[in-house]
Design an enzyme around this catalytic site. Structure first.
Site, PDB file in Angstrom:
ATOM      1  N   TYR A 136       0.672  -1.561   0.341  1.00  0.00           N
ATOM      2  CA  TYR A 136      -0.643   0.010  -0.054  1.00  0.00           C
ATOM      3  C   TYR A 136       0.813   1.273  -0.239  1.00  0.00           C
ATOM      4  O   TYR A 136       0.669   2.143  -1.278  1.00  0.00           O
ATOM      5  CB  TYR A 136      -0.554   0.336   1.161  1.00  0.00           C
ATOM      6  CG  TYR A 136      -2.227   1.243   1.454  1.00  0.00           C
ATOM      7  CD1 TYR A 136      -3.643   1.311   1.033  1.00  0.00           C
ATOM      8  CD2 TYR A 136      -2.143   2.034   1.843  1.00  0.00           C
ATOM      9  CE1 TYR A 136      -4.230   2.595   0.761  1.00  0.00           C
ATOM     10  CE2 TYR A 136      -2.125   3.113   2.079  1.00  0.00           C
ATOM     11  CZ  TYR A 136      -3.586   2.819   1.367  1.00  0.00           C
ATOM     12  OH  TYR A 136      -4.063   4.311   1.676  1.00  0.00           O
ATOM     13  N   LYS A 140       0.981   4.068  -3.152  1.00  0.00           N
ATOM     14  CA  LYS A 140       0.616   5.995  -3.087  1.00  0.00           C
ATOM     15  C   LYS A 140       1.786   6.539  -3.110  1.00  0.00           C
ATOM     16  O   LYS A 140       1.954   7.500  -3.301  1.00  0.00           O
ATOM     17  CB  LYS A 140       0.072   5.939  -1.101  1.00  0.00           C
ATOM     18  CG  LYS A 140      -1.167   5.734  -1.391  1.00  0.00           C
ATOM     19  CD  LYS A 140      -2.724   6.097  -1.453  1.00  0.00           C
ATOM     20  CE  LYS A 140      -3.681   5.133  -1.421  1.00  0.00           C
ATOM     21  NZ  LYS A 140      -4.362   5.414  -2.576  1.00  0.00           N
TER      22      LYS A 140
END
Length: 231
Positions: A136, A140
């Site tokens: 994750y 990002k």
């Protein structure tokens, strides 16, 4: 979404299911008839991880002046247990879909010769490592750099591109991943304001970045983190 028709925006919600929008396309025009689940929002249901299906689904949408890329899956695994499936799904939805949808919208803006604004919903996890968030965080972090690269190339066409970087937001995904009190405490102890964000905190910043009031702002990543990145 609910704030948009009142501002003269006609919103499309683009995602795999109508109640849980993965992305949003907004047009400056009168809103459509209300829908049962999200009044004022016209649904476009498509798996944003499927490149060809997304291309077909968005071919008839528009014209679009403003775009919010709210793509988001958070498949949390310890680094040594990260799977190919988690990598593929995370990068397809969190990053590749942003590239594709932004290309479609930007090409339309350039063809019409009009300015526009794109906002990518990133995360504080783009700038801080978090346990079990290796994939994750990577998606990002890539989104933040993509935002800057897009702003560089699209700026000459009068298209602004920015990102918002929230802390944990009390959406269903946020609640699912941070409902454990002990886990939540480790994060809250690092937030000077001592709380997680509400959806409205993020929406207000997005609306500002879409508006002409931020007309000189592009390539920015705007924290909505209660001070987390200062710690």
């Amino acid at each position: 979404m609910a704030a948009l028709p009142a501002r003269g925006l006609r919103p499309w919600g683009v995602g795999s299911s109508a109640p849980s929008w993965v992305g949003s396309l907004w047009e400056l025009s009168p809103p459509p008839p209300p829908y049962a689940q999200c009044p004022g929002v016209e649904p476009v249901c498509v798996d944003l991880g499927d490149w060809d299906a997304t291309e077909r689904a968005l071919g008839s949408v528009g014209p679009v002046d403003l775009l919010v890329n709210n793509a988001g899956v958070a498949l949390l695994q310890p680094f040594l247990e990260v799977t190919k499936e988690a990598c593929d799904t995370s990068f397809h939805v969190n990053l590749r879909a942003v590239i594709q949808v932004s290309q479609i919208v930007a090409r339309g803006l350039i063809a019409r010769g009009v300015p526009g604004s794109i906002v990518n919903v990133s995360s504080q996890a783009s700038q801080r490592a978090i346990t079990n968030h290796s994939v994750y965080c990577s998606t990002k972090g890539a989104m933040d750099m993509l935002t800057r690269a897009m702003a560089l190339e699209l700026g000459p066409h009068k298209i602004r591109v920015n990102a918002v970087n929230p802390t944990v937001v009390m959406t269903p995904m946020g609640q699912a991943n941070w409902s454990d009190p002990q886990k939540a405490k480790t994060m809250l102890d690092r937030i000077p304001l001592g709380r997680f964000a509400e959806v409205e905190n993020v929406v207000d910043v997005i609306l500002f970045l879409l508006s002409d009031r931020s007309g000189m702002t592009t390539a920015s990543t705007v924290p909505v983190d209660g001070g987390f990145l200062a710690t």
